[in-house]
Scaffold this motif. Structure first.
Motif, PDB file in Angstrom:
ATOM      1  N   GLY A  30       0.795  -1.224   0.000  1.00 55.97           N
ATOM      2  CA  GLY A  30       0.000   0.000   0.000  1.00 55.97           C
ATOM      3  C   GLY A  30       0.821   1.264   0.000  1.00 55.97           C
ATOM      4  O   GLY A  30       0.305   2.342  -0.322  1.00 55.97           O
ATOM      5  N   ALA A  31       2.089   1.167   0.330  1.00 57.38           N
ATOM      6  CA  ALA A  31       2.967   2.326   0.346  1.00 57.38           C
ATOM      7  C   ALA A  31       3.864   2.380  -0.880  1.00 57.38           C
ATOM      8  O   ALA A  31       4.736   3.242  -0.974  1.00 57.38           O
ATOM      9  N   SER A  32       3.649   1.476  -1.817  1.00 52.55           N
ATOM     10  CA  SER A  32       4.530   1.345  -2.974  1.00 52.55           C
ATOM     11  C   SER A  32       3.938   2.005  -4.206  1.00 52.55           C
ATOM     12  O   SER A  32       2.764   1.807  -4.514  1.00 52.55           O
ATOM     13  N   ALA A  33       4.769   2.759  -4.914  1.00 47.92           N
ATOM     14  CA  ALA A  33       4.391   3.161  -6.258  1.00 47.92           C
ATOM     15  C   ALA A  33       4.471   1.922  -7.152  1.00 47.92           C
ATOM     16  O   ALA A  33       5.319   1.055  -6.939  1.00 47.92           O
ATOM     17  N   MET A  34       3.584   1.840  -8.136  1.00 48.24           N
ATOM     18  CA  MET A  34       3.506   0.659  -8.987  1.00 48.24           C
ATOM     19  C   MET A  34       3.645   1.057 -10.445  1.00 48.24           C
ATOM     20  O   MET A  34       3.211   2.138 -10.856  1.00 48.24           O
ATOM     21  N   GLY A  35       4.227   0.150 -11.214  1.00 45.63           N
ATOM     22  CA  GLY A  35       4.386   0.424 -12.632  1.00 45.63           C
ATOM     23  C   GLY A  35       4.097  -0.800 -13.469  1.00 45.63           C
ATOM     24  O   GLY A  35       4.175  -1.935 -12.987  1.00 45.63           O
ATOM     25  N   TRP A  36       3.744  -0.557 -14.718  1.00 45.70           N
ATOM     26  CA  TRP A  36       3.630  -1.611 -15.724  1.00 45.70           C
ATOM     27  C   TRP A  36       4.665  -1.330 -16.809  1.00 45.70           C
ATOM     28  O   TRP A  36       4.796  -0.189 -17.271  1.00 45.70           O
ATOM     29  N   PHE A  37       5.352  -2.387 -17.193  1.00 44.40           N
ATOM     30  CA  PHE A  37       6.337  -2.317 -18.266  1.00 44.40           C
ATOM     31  C   PHE A  37       6.045  -3.439 -19.248  1.00 44.40           C
ATOM     32  O   PHE A  37       5.332  -4.373 -18.923  1.00 44.40           O
ATOM     33  N   ARG A  38       6.621  -3.355 -20.431  1.00 41.67           N
ATOM     34  CA  ARG A  38       6.437  -4.422 -21.398  1.00 41.67           C
ATOM     35  C   ARG A  38       7.723  -4.645 -22.176  1.00 41.67           C
ATOM     36  O   ARG A  38       8.531  -3.736 -22.346  1.00 41.67           O
ATOM     37  N   GLN A  39       7.868  -5.882 -22.648  1.00 41.45           N
ATOM     38  CA  GLN A  39       9.061  -6.240 -23.393  1.00 41.45           C
ATOM     39  C   GLN A  39       8.676  -7.118 -24.572  1.00 41.45           C
ATOM     40  O   GLN A  39       8.141  -8.217 -24.379  1.00 41.45           O
ATOM     41  N   PHE A  47       8.712   1.296 -20.426  1.00 46.95           N
ATOM     42  CA  PHE A  47       7.686   1.826 -19.537  1.00 46.95           C
ATOM     43  C   PHE A  47       6.338   1.893 -20.243  1.00 46.95           C
ATOM     44  O   PHE A  47       6.264   2.295 -21.415  1.00 46.95           O
ATOM     45  N   VAL A  48       5.279   1.535 -19.508  1.00 42.40           N
ATOM     46  CA  VAL A  48       3.914   1.633 -20.035  1.00 42.40           C
ATOM     47  C   VAL A  48       3.098   2.616 -19.201  1.00 42.40           C
ATOM     48  O   VAL A  48       2.517   3.567 -19.730  1.00 42.40           O
ATOM     49  N   ILE A 103       6.539   7.727  -7.395  1.00 42.33           N
ATOM     50  CA  ILE A 103       6.238   7.277  -8.750  1.00 42.33           C
ATOM     51  C   ILE A 103       7.361   7.664  -9.710  1.00 42.33           C
ATOM     52  O   ILE A 103       7.943   8.747  -9.607  1.00 42.33           O
ATOM     53  N   THR A 104       7.647   6.781 -10.654  1.00 45.37           N
ATOM     54  CA  THR A 104       8.695   7.039 -11.633  1.00 45.37           C
ATOM     55  C   THR A 104       8.443   6.241 -12.893  1.00 45.37           C
ATOM     56  O   THR A 104       7.754   5.212 -12.849  1.00 45.37           O
ATOM     57  N   ARG A 105       9.017   6.689 -14.011  1.00 50.47           N
ATOM     58  CA  ARG A 105       8.935   5.970 -15.279  1.00 50.47           C
ATOM     59  C   ARG A 105      10.145   5.057 -15.495  1.00 50.47           C
ATOM     60  O   ARG A 105      10.171   4.277 -16.439  1.00 50.47           O
ATOM     61  N   LEU A 106      11.149   5.174 -14.651  1.00 47.33           N
ATOM     62  CA  LEU A 106      12.422   4.503 -14.890  1.00 47.33           C
ATOM     63  C   LEU A 106      12.429   3.087 -14.330  1.00 47.33           C
ATOM     64  O   LEU A 106      12.287   2.889 -13.115  1.00 47.33           O
ATOM     65  N   LYS A 107      12.663   2.095 -15.186  1.00 50.66           N
ATOM     66  CA  LYS A 107      12.624   0.713 -14.727  1.00 50.66           C
ATOM     67  C   LYS A 107      13.745   0.428 -13.731  1.00 50.66           C
ATOM     68  O   LYS A 107      13.594  -0.417 -12.848  1.00 50.66           O
TER      69      LYS A 107
END
Length: 123
Positions: A30-39, A47-48, A103-107
């Motif tokens: 709950g304290a984590s920023a989350m991201g979706w990426f694709r390869q 980054f998605v 939050i960030t865009r950097l993998k």
């Protein structure tokens, strides 16, 4: 520590929709920023979309903005990626990621990764 498991991938025709889910475990989800990426095959992981811990801030790549929506429910420890108007070039393995900071865009800035789920868009 956060464990992530993606689901919801599959085969869909151009113009169709899919909804990916990322189920997290661990007391810091709950304290984590989350991201979706694709390869895609032969390409780097890209980054998605990303969402802040509260869900109040979201980022999108230019290629998916307006078609994809990231959301989360911290009570369910789940993040979703709603993908609409899918295109052939969206075909890839999609990964969910978490970081214990903003939050960030950097993998490179993400601390935890899921195993990925395959999305295939047929033309």
């Amino acid at each position: 520590q956060v464990q992530l498991v993606e689901s919801g991938g599959g085969l869909v025709q151009t113009g169709g929709s899919l909804r990916l889910s990322c189920a997290g475990s661990g007391r810091t989800f709950g304290a984590s920023a989350m991201g979706w990426f694709r390869q895609a095959p032969g390409e780097e992981r890209a980054f998605v979309a990303a969402i802040s811990w509260s869900g109040g801030l979201t980022y999108y790549s230019d290629s998916v903005r307006g078609r994809f929506t990231i959301s989360r429910d911290n009570a369910k420890n789940t993040v979703w990626l709603q993908m609409n108007d899918l295109k052939f070039e969206d075909t890839a393995v999609y990964y969910c990621a978490a970081r214990n900071r903003g939050i960030t865009r950097l993998k490179e800035d993400y601390d935890y990764w899921g195993q990925g789920t395959q999305v295939t868009v047929s033309s």
